[in-house]
Write a protein that holds these residues in place. Structure first.
Motif, PDB file in Angstrom:
ATOM      1  N   PRO A   1      25.774  -0.069  -5.124  1.00  0.00           N
ATOM      2  CA  PRO A   1      24.786   0.277  -4.085  1.00  0.00           C
ATOM      3  C   PRO A   1      23.616   1.376  -4.443  1.00  0.00           C
ATOM      4  O   PRO A   1      24.143   2.241  -5.208  1.00  0.00           O
ATOM      5  CB  PRO A   1      25.710   1.118  -3.024  1.00  0.00           C
ATOM      6  N   GLY A   2      22.553   1.110  -4.167  1.00  0.00           N
ATOM      7  CA  GLY A   2      21.476   1.949  -4.633  1.00  0.00           C
ATOM      8  C   GLY A   2      20.650   1.266  -5.766  1.00  0.00           C
ATOM      9  O   GLY A   2      19.515   1.876  -6.076  1.00  0.00           O
ATOM     10  N   ASP A   3      21.317   0.339  -6.495  1.00  0.00           N
ATOM     11  CA  ASP A   3      20.570  -0.021  -7.839  1.00  0.00           C
ATOM     12  C   ASP A   3      19.324  -1.132  -7.326  1.00  0.00           C
ATOM     13  O   ASP A   3      19.616  -1.747  -6.323  1.00  0.00           O
ATOM     14  CB  ASP A   3      21.582  -1.052  -8.511  1.00  0.00           C
ATOM     15  N   PRO A   4      18.394  -1.184  -8.194  1.00  0.00           N
ATOM     16  CA  PRO A   4      17.370  -1.937  -7.862  1.00  0.00           C
ATOM     17  C   PRO A   4      17.330  -3.317  -8.547  1.00  0.00           C
ATOM     18  O   PRO A   4      17.854  -3.679  -9.554  1.00  0.00           O
ATOM     19  CB  PRO A   4      16.381  -1.360  -8.525  1.00  0.00           C
ATOM     20  N   VAL A   5      16.811  -4.299  -7.697  1.00  0.00           N
ATOM     21  CA  VAL A   5      16.466  -5.588  -8.215  1.00  0.00           C
ATOM     22  C   VAL A   5      15.406  -6.248  -7.958  1.00  0.00           C
ATOM     23  O   VAL A   5      14.706  -5.548  -7.041  1.00  0.00           O
ATOM     24  CB  VAL A   5      17.565  -6.801  -7.764  1.00  0.00           C
ATOM     25  N   ALA A   6      14.611  -7.194  -8.445  1.00  0.00           N
ATOM     26  CA  ALA A   6      13.382  -7.519  -8.235  1.00  0.00           C
ATOM     27  C   ALA A   6      13.305  -9.069  -8.245  1.00  0.00           C
ATOM     28  O   ALA A   6      14.056  -9.991  -8.955  1.00  0.00           O
ATOM     29  CB  ALA A   6      12.161  -7.046  -9.160  1.00  0.00           C
ATOM     30  N   LEU A   7      12.481  -9.703  -7.340  1.00  0.00           N
ATOM     31  CA  LEU A   7      12.262 -11.012  -7.321  1.00  0.00           C
ATOM     32  C   LEU A   7      10.800 -11.428  -7.246  1.00  0.00           C
ATOM     33  O   LEU A   7      10.203 -10.496  -6.577  1.00  0.00           O
ATOM     34  CB  LEU A   7      12.863 -11.642  -6.134  1.00  0.00           C
TER      35      LEU A   7
ATOM     36  N   GLY B   1      18.071  -2.024   1.367  1.00  0.00           N
ATOM     37  CA  GLY B   1      16.476  -1.972   1.905  1.00  0.00           C
ATOM     38  C   GLY B   1      15.664  -2.203   0.935  1.00  0.00           C
ATOM     39  O   GLY B   1      15.652  -2.329  -0.372  1.00  0.00           O
ATOM     40  N   ASP B   2      14.013  -2.603   1.276  1.00  0.00           N
ATOM     41  CA  ASP B   2      13.334  -2.961  -0.021  1.00  0.00           C
ATOM     42  C   ASP B   2      12.597  -1.837  -0.410  1.00  0.00           C
ATOM     43  O   ASP B   2      12.570  -0.696   0.480  1.00  0.00           O
ATOM     44  CB  ASP B   2      12.268  -3.796   0.894  1.00  0.00           C
ATOM     45  N   MET B   3      12.045  -2.035  -1.575  1.00  0.00           N
ATOM     46  CA  MET B   3      11.122  -1.092  -2.146  1.00  0.00           C
ATOM     47  C   MET B   3       9.835  -1.947  -2.494  1.00  0.00           C
ATOM     48  O   MET B   3       9.737  -2.706  -3.308  1.00  0.00           O
ATOM     49  CB  MET B   3      11.574  -0.214  -3.252  1.00  0.00           C
ATOM     50  N   LEU B   4       8.659  -2.040  -1.479  1.00  0.00           N
ATOM     51  CA  LEU B   4       7.630  -2.758  -1.674  1.00  0.00           C
ATOM     52  C   LEU B   4       6.607  -2.125  -2.486  1.00  0.00           C
ATOM     53  O   LEU B   4       6.508  -0.963  -2.245  1.00  0.00           O
ATOM     54  CB  LEU B   4       7.140  -3.390  -0.596  1.00  0.00           C
ATOM     55  N   TYR B   5       5.471  -3.011  -3.110  1.00  0.00           N
ATOM     56  CA  TYR B   5       4.429  -2.250  -3.769  1.00  0.00           C
ATOM     57  C   TYR B   5       3.067  -2.526  -3.108  1.00  0.00           C
ATOM     58  O   TYR B   5       3.025  -3.528  -2.317  1.00  0.00           O
ATOM     59  CB  TYR B   5       4.363  -2.995  -5.176  1.00  0.00           C
ATOM     60  N   SER B   6       2.345  -1.697  -3.135  1.00  0.00           N
ATOM     61  CA  SER B   6       1.026  -1.689  -2.376  1.00  0.00           C
ATOM     62  C   SER B   6       0.416  -3.133  -3.351  1.00  0.00           C
ATOM     63  O   SER B   6       0.734  -3.331  -4.131  1.00  0.00           O
ATOM     64  CB  SER B   6      -0.019  -0.434  -2.542  1.00  0.00           C
ATOM     65  N   SER B   7      -0.782  -3.688  -2.335  1.00  0.00           N
ATOM     66  CA  SER B   7      -1.273  -4.885  -2.890  1.00  0.00           C
ATOM     67  C   SER B   7      -2.102  -4.751  -4.113  1.00  0.00           C
ATOM     68  O   SER B   7      -2.844  -5.553  -4.676  1.00  0.00           O
ATOM     69  CB  SER B   7      -2.055  -5.757  -1.893  1.00  0.00           C
ATOM     70  N   GLY B   8      -2.447  -3.467  -4.459  1.00  0.00           N
ATOM     71  CA  GLY B   8      -3.394  -3.168  -5.574  1.00  0.00           C
ATOM     72  C   GLY B   8      -4.697  -3.200  -5.482  1.00  0.00           C
ATOM     73  O   GLY B   8      -5.416  -3.195  -6.365  1.00  0.00           O
ATOM     74  N   THR B   9      -5.118  -2.937  -4.080  1.00  0.00           N
ATOM     75  CA  THR B   9      -6.567  -3.200  -3.852  1.00  0.00           C
ATOM     76  C   THR B   9      -7.197  -1.785  -4.438  1.00  0.00           C
ATOM     77  O   THR B   9      -8.606  -1.844  -4.409  1.00  0.00           O
ATOM     78  CB  THR B   9      -6.768  -3.092  -2.300  1.00  0.00           C
ATOM     79  N   THR B  10      -6.347  -0.669  -4.774  1.00  0.00           N
ATOM     80  CA  THR B  10      -7.259   0.413  -5.252  1.00  0.00           C
ATOM     81  C   THR B  10      -6.600   0.724  -6.810  1.00  0.00           C
ATOM     82  O   THR B  10      -6.317   1.806  -7.071  1.00  0.00           O
ATOM     83  CB  THR B  10      -6.986   1.530  -4.201  1.00  0.00           C
TER      84      THR B  10
ATOM     85  N   ARG C   1      23.002  -6.723   1.878  1.00  0.00           N
ATOM     86  CA  ARG C   1      24.263  -6.673   2.032  1.00  0.00           C
ATOM     87  C   ARG C   1      25.155  -5.932   0.877  1.00  0.00           C
ATOM     88  O   ARG C   1      26.250  -5.479   1.007  1.00  0.00           O
ATOM     89  CB  ARG C   1      25.132  -7.618   2.707  1.00  0.00           C
ATOM     90  N   ALA C   2      24.520  -6.104  -0.129  1.00  0.00           N
ATOM     91  CA  ALA C   2      25.311  -5.308  -1.305  1.00  0.00           C
ATOM     92  C   ALA C   2      24.597  -3.922  -1.481  1.00  0.00           C
ATOM     93  O   ALA C   2      25.037  -3.255  -2.624  1.00  0.00           O
ATOM     94  CB  ALA C   2      24.951  -6.007  -2.825  1.00  0.00           C
ATOM     95  N   GLY C   3      23.860  -3.448  -0.501  1.00  0.00           N
ATOM     96  CA  GLY C   3      23.396  -2.150  -0.609  1.00  0.00           C
ATOM     97  C   GLY C   3      22.486  -1.849  -1.699  1.00  0.00           C
ATOM     98  O   GLY C   3      22.125  -0.652  -2.169  1.00  0.00           O
ATOM     99  N   LEU C   4      21.487  -3.005  -1.902  1.00  0.00           N
ATOM    100  CA  LEU C   4      20.670  -2.836  -3.176  1.00  0.00           C
ATOM    101  C   LEU C   4      19.192  -2.473  -2.679  1.00  0.00           C
ATOM    102  O   LEU C   4      18.907  -2.606  -1.610  1.00  0.00           O
ATOM    103  CB  LEU C   4      20.660  -4.027  -3.910  1.00  0.00           C
ATOM    104  N   GLN C   5      18.482  -1.797  -3.796  1.00  0.00           N
ATOM    105  CA  GLN C   5      17.245  -1.816  -3.346  1.00  0.00           C
ATOM    106  C   GLN C   5      16.487  -3.079  -3.941  1.00  0.00           C
ATOM    107  O   GLN C   5      16.281  -3.090  -5.400  1.00  0.00           O
ATOM    108  CB  GLN C   5      16.406  -0.412  -4.137  1.00  0.00           C
ATOM    109  N   TYR C   6      15.754  -3.739  -3.130  1.00  0.00           N
ATOM    110  CA  TYR C   6      15.039  -4.923  -3.655  1.00  0.00           C
ATOM    111  C   TYR C   6      13.529  -4.983  -3.620  1.00  0.00           C
ATOM    112  O   TYR C   6      12.957  -4.518  -2.692  1.00  0.00           O
ATOM    113  CB  TYR C   6      15.505  -6.295  -3.182  1.00  0.00           C
TER     114      TYR C   6
END
Length: 517
Positions: free
Chosen positions: A48-54, A154-163, A71-76
């Motif tokens: 729980p708390g570990d990061p994954v990316a897709l 929960g998610d950790m999303l990135y800004s779309s990079g407009t700046t 449901r695995a408690g990951l930061q995606y």
């Protein structure tokens, strides 16, 4: 509120259907497959708390992956499916992903980025490439039972990079027991009456914050999601008609493209099933929203919020018709409008919009940007400019970074964009500041014409340029209107509706000091 509950009560109910391919997932399938994903994550040592990316297009397994991580408690981190190799390498590295998942459709970028990802374990869906394992084969070997230590990720999303470089918006994971109610679910139920009978249309890329979170929570509530692989205005109307859609979320560019359809096409579909049409992500020109309400009825609901989750304002159609241009009153967070020195502004005076009283966030690995988003009182801002009227309604003026300063006068390009968008020969438009020796900056517009035939000769270009400038001056003070207009076949607009003005503006500021917008 858990998909497992719906899988047990209504196992054969449709959870998700892709409009183009017709691929479906029932709640039983979504539950079983996401259990297998969670089991794989645990087998690979993720805690729980570990990061994954897709990085995936709008694919039927997208939410299987997200629910497995949830449901695995990951930061995606769901990365844009349009990233270049360098951008993808940066995001996967910056978020610290231990696992990266992509698809065969993204194999060209995936193949190039693989050697740059080091010991990150990489999986591919619908096929394999060098350095990637089959994701389906990996999860097929897993049990369909829940992991023993299910908890909310929960998610950790990135800004779309407009700046410039995108930044991850990081909030603290609750790691609460699975099914624990979340704030957004409550807002969706309270404001928009989402429930198990909801039929939700998702026409935008899944990786963006609003589509991702609203689809996840529609499924949490037991509703059905119909998703477009790619936005197309007629396909959207056809999906609403075919599946008797009750709820949907859109961006203003989608409204504009639907309104520009031939009337026989536009009115050839039945949209009467719609109860709630939500829009956000970008300012909507007043005439566009007026036309949408006239067409769909008072079912248009707007909210103002960000991936950061630091505040939330909302407005109904009835309220908006009385306060045209407003994005509503705050439901989460207290509004503070401040000048450049951080002093709160009086009613009606524009300034930077801050929210107070909400959960903190940070920009991952960027303490400087995190600090720049804070007021000395601890309030936070998304960088937008606006004002509050005497009744407490918020009106957006523009983004602070977009502001043009010409001869010491502040000019908000959104005003000119809203006017020019309405011209029948304009398909899309961007307005920004370019160098001026006398005034520092002057107003420039770059227009994507509705038909290239209108600008296929120099004579036609000049004629349309003068026509559009005159059109703008009929409705706005001359200083707010473009002094010149260039034409492009297509503007660099993100699928979520955001415009990459920096890519346009940088051409005009080459070799000069410029704000990165």
């Amino acid at each position: 509120m858990h998909i497992a509950t719906h899988a047990e009560a209504t196992p054969d109910k449709l959870a998700l259907k892709m409009f183009g391919s017709g691929v479906e997932l029932t709640y039983r399938q979504l539950n079983d497959r996401s259990n297998q994903v969670a089991q794989l994550f645990r087998l690979l040592g993720l805690k729980p708390g570990d990061p994954v990316a897709l990085m995936m297009e709008n694919h039927p397994l997208f939410f299987v992956v997200c629910w497995g991580a949830q449901r695995a408690g990951l930061q995606y981190t769901a990365a844009s499916s349009r990233l270049t190799v360098g951008e993808l390498q940066y995001i996967v590295g910056d978020c610290g992903a231990k696992i990266f998942i992509t698809t065969k459709e993204k194999r060209e970028v995936a193949a190039e980025v693989r050697p740059l990802l080091g010991d990150v374990r990489c999986y591919m869906i619908d096929g394999v490439a060098d350095g990637y394992e089959s994701f389906e084969a990996a999860i097929d070997a897993m049990p369909t039972t829940p992991i023993a230590d299910e908890c909310e990720g929960g998610d950790m999303l990135y800004s779309s990079g407009t700046t410039g470089r995108p930044k991850g918006v990081k909030t603290k994971l609750s790691l609460a027991p699975m099914g624990t109610a979340q704030a957004l679910v409550g807002l969706m139920q309270f404001l928009y009456a989402f429930d198990e009978n909801t039929r939700y249309i998702s026409p935008a890329p899944f990786y963006h914050a609003a589509p991702l979170r609203y689809v996840m929570n529609t499924l949490r509530l037991g509703g059905t999601v119909i998703a477009l692989e790619h936005f197309d205005p007629e396909h959207l109307l056809a999906a609403i008609d075919t599946y008797k859609i009750t709820h949907g979320q859109f961006v203003p560019t989608m409204f504009i493209r639907m309104l520009k359809l031939d009337e026989k096409v536009r009115f050839g579909y039945d949209v009467s099933s719609l109860k709630v049409a939500i829009h956000a992500a970008a300012p909507c020109p007043i005439p566009i929203k007026e036309q949408m309400i006239a067409w769909w009825g008072p079912k248009i609901f707007e909210y103002y919020a960000g991936t950061e989750g630091n505040g939330f304002c909302a407005i109904t159609s009835e309220e908006w018709l009385a306060k045209k241009g407003s994005v509503g009153k705050p439901l989460l967070g207290e509004l503070h409008i401040c000048d450049e020195d951080g002093v709160e502004q009086p009613t009606g005076e524009p300034g930077t919009i801050f929210f107070g009283g909400t959960a903190p966030f940070e920009y991952h690995n960027d303490p400087e940007k995190t600090a720049s988003s804070r007021h000395p009182q601890g309030w936070s801002t998304l960088g937008d400019i606006g004002y509050v009227d005497a009744d407490g309604f918020l009106f957006l003026t523009d983004r602070k970074a977009n502001m043009i300063i010409s001869g010491g006068v502040n000019i908000y390009p959104q005003e000119a964009e809203n006017v020019l968008t309405m011209h029948p020969k304009v398909g899309d438009v961007a307005v920004f500041g370019v160098p001026n020796e006398d005034f520092g900056e002057e107003v420039k517009a770059v227009v994507q014409p509705a038909s290239w035939a209108d600008v296929d000769t120099e004579e036609k270009r000049r004629a349309l340029e003068l026509e559009l400038i005159a059109f703008c001056k009929e409705q706005l003070a001359g200083l707010k209107c473009p002094r010149s207009i260039d034409f492009e076949a297509e503007l660099p607009r993100h699928p979520t509706g955001k415009l990459y003005k920096r890519l346009l503006r940088d051409r005009y500021w080459a070799g000069r000091t410029s704000k990165l917008v």
